[in-house]
Design an enzyme around this catalytic site. Structure first.
Site, PDB file in Angstrom:
ATOM      1  N   PRO A   2      -1.995 -16.838 -30.349  1.00 26.58           N
ATOM      2  CA  PRO A   2      -1.670 -17.545 -31.598  1.00 26.58           C
ATOM      3  C   PRO A   2      -2.268 -16.824 -32.808  1.00 26.58           C
ATOM      4  CG  PRO A   2      -3.261 -18.793 -30.306  1.00 26.58           C
ATOM      5  CD  PRO A   2      -2.829 -17.640 -29.466  1.00 26.58           C
ATOM      6  N   GLU A   3      -1.531 -16.805 -33.904  1.00 23.85           N
ATOM      7  CA  GLU A   3      -2.013 -16.166 -35.132  1.00 23.85           C
ATOM      8  C   GLU A   3      -2.467 -17.234 -36.126  1.00 23.85           C
ATOM      9  OE1 GLU A   3       0.442 -13.050 -36.598  1.00 23.85           O
ATOM     10  OE2 GLU A   3       1.018 -12.389 -34.599  1.00 23.85           O
ATOM     11  N   LYS A  54      -9.466 -17.039 -36.479  1.00 25.50           N
ATOM     12  CA  LYS A  54      -8.586 -17.698 -35.519  1.00 25.50           C
ATOM     13  C   LYS A  54      -9.354 -18.667 -34.618  1.00 25.50           C
ATOM     14  CE  LYS A  54      -6.193 -13.998 -34.117  1.00 25.50           C
ATOM     15  NZ  LYS A  54      -5.091 -13.277 -33.455  1.00 25.50           N
ATOM     16  N   HIS A 102      -4.230 -25.906 -15.182  1.00 26.10           N
ATOM     17  CA  HIS A 102      -4.824 -24.999 -16.174  1.00 26.10           C
ATOM     18  C   HIS A 102      -5.836 -25.687 -17.077  1.00 26.10           C
ATOM     19  CE1 HIS A 102      -0.655 -23.189 -15.517  1.00 26.10           C
ATOM     20  NE2 HIS A 102      -1.512 -22.413 -14.886  1.00 26.10           N
ATOM     21  N   ARG A 121      -5.223 -18.010 -18.393  1.00 25.06           N
ATOM     22  CA  ARG A 121      -5.898 -16.774 -18.006  1.00 25.06           C
ATOM     23  C   ARG A 121      -7.416 -16.808 -18.223  1.00 25.06           C
ATOM     24  NH1 ARG A 121      -2.265 -11.899 -20.134  1.00 25.06           N
ATOM     25  NH2 ARG A 121      -3.796 -10.730 -18.931  1.00 25.06           N
ATOM     26  N   ARG A 162      -9.753   4.134 -46.199  1.00 22.00           N
ATOM     27  CA  ARG A 162      -9.077   4.066 -44.899  1.00 22.00           C
ATOM     28  C   ARG A 162      -7.827   4.940 -44.841  1.00 22.00           C
ATOM     29  NH1 ARG A 162     -12.020  -0.619 -45.210  1.00 22.00           N
ATOM     30  NH2 ARG A 162     -12.799  -1.422 -43.226  1.00 22.00           N
ATOM     31  N   ARG A 271       0.290  -1.886 -30.052  1.00 22.00           N
ATOM     32  CA  ARG A 271       1.138  -3.057 -30.306  1.00 22.00           C
ATOM     33  C   ARG A 271       2.486  -2.591 -30.846  1.00 22.00           C
ATOM     34  NH1 ARG A 271      -2.142  -7.519 -31.509  1.00 22.00           N
ATOM     35  NH2 ARG A 271      -0.266  -8.725 -31.094  1.00 22.00           N
TER      36      ARG A 271
END
Ligand SMILES: [Zn+2]
Length: 281
Positions: A2-3, A54, A102, A121, A162, A271
């Protein structure tokens, strides 16, 4: 995983339900998923629910607090009779009976309602945390992208040192928090910026456009309750609608929403990156 918009949505949904509730019992089915002594917070009342990056934090009337990270497959589902509210990784646990196989932690409240922490997981966690440790933990994170401290000038200054691709720079949570893969891809497309460009090569105007675009896609994500890609898309209280307005994420071969050119997929930092080779300069 989830973001920010998904975690913010879960936070808002839970805050409406659990602020003011008193914890009557905590059942830990998997020790790895809960760090700390549940007895320490027994009988305490939840006074506020906050999001940091998050992570979700339940503040308690008497300290400490409960900090939660859903990681890859975590879910928080609050249940009051037939009502289910929360979210996280979409699985059949959204519609099946709870606890499920779960379910790692079950928090019972004195009014017979329950909060389930499910995690296929087992990478996610709940931990009892004091204010000092929380502050220490948060030191690893830059300000939230939605925070007023993150201005175009702030971003531009951070970019100057950067050389890494701008997409990886905006996803670096030490620089700014909360920009995950879906919204990084969509924000760069909306701002018409090539994700491969070195961050330091962006002009001040481009950084301003990127900042505006990131806020636009993330706020749209929050307004729609986040994204629920995969299954279980239309479940009230648990799913979101951003997947219906996604610009480029997982849309290789489809037309660019800006110019109609075919979108391509490359890999950056392990990604998937999705962008338009025609209008993203
Ligand atoms: Zn395009």
């Amino acid at each position: 995983m989830p973001e920010l918009p998904e975690v913010e949505t879960i936070k808002r949904r839970l805050a409406e339900q659990i602020v003011g509730k008193q914890i009557s019992q905590i059942e830990v089915f998997r020790t790895k998923s809960f760090q700390g002594d549940p007895d320490q917070i027994m009988g305490q009342t939840i006074t506020a629910v906050h999001r940091y990056a998050k992570m979700i934090c339940f503040h308690l009337a008497e300290r400490p607090a409960l900090l939660i990270h859903l990681k890859m497959t975590g879910q928080l589902i609050y249940k009051d009779g037939d009502l289910k509210v929360g979210g996280g990784h979409p699985t059949s646990d959204w519609i099946g009976s709870l606890p499920s196989k779960h379910t790692r932690v079950k928090i019972n409240f004195t009014d017979q309602t329950t909060l389930f922490f499910n995690d296929q997981r087992v990478f996610g966690w709940i931990k009892i945390i004091d204010q000092e440790t929380l502050a220490h933990e948060l030191r690893n994170y830059g300000p939230d992208v939605t925070d007023s401290a993150v201005t175009p000038t702030f971003l531009w200054k951070k970019f100057q040192s950067r050389k890494i691709p701008v997409k990886l720079a905006i996803m670096d949570h030490k620089l700014i928090s909360g920009v995950g893969n879906i919204y990084a891809n969509d924000g760069l497309n909306l701002a018409k910026i090539d994700p491969r460009r070195p961050a330091q090569s962006l002009t001040k105007t481009e950084v301003r456009d990127l900042h505006r675009a990131l806020l636009e896609v993330i706020n749209s994500g929050i307004a729609l309750g986040g994204a629920s890609i995969k299954d279980y898309l239309n479940i009230d209280g648990l799913s979101g609608g951003y997947q219906n307005v996604v610009r480029v994420y997982q849309k290789e071969g489809q037309p660019c929403p800006n110019c109609g050119h075919e979108l391509v997929r490359i890999k950056q930092g392990g990604r998937g990156t999705f962008y338009c080779p025609n209008c993203q300069k």
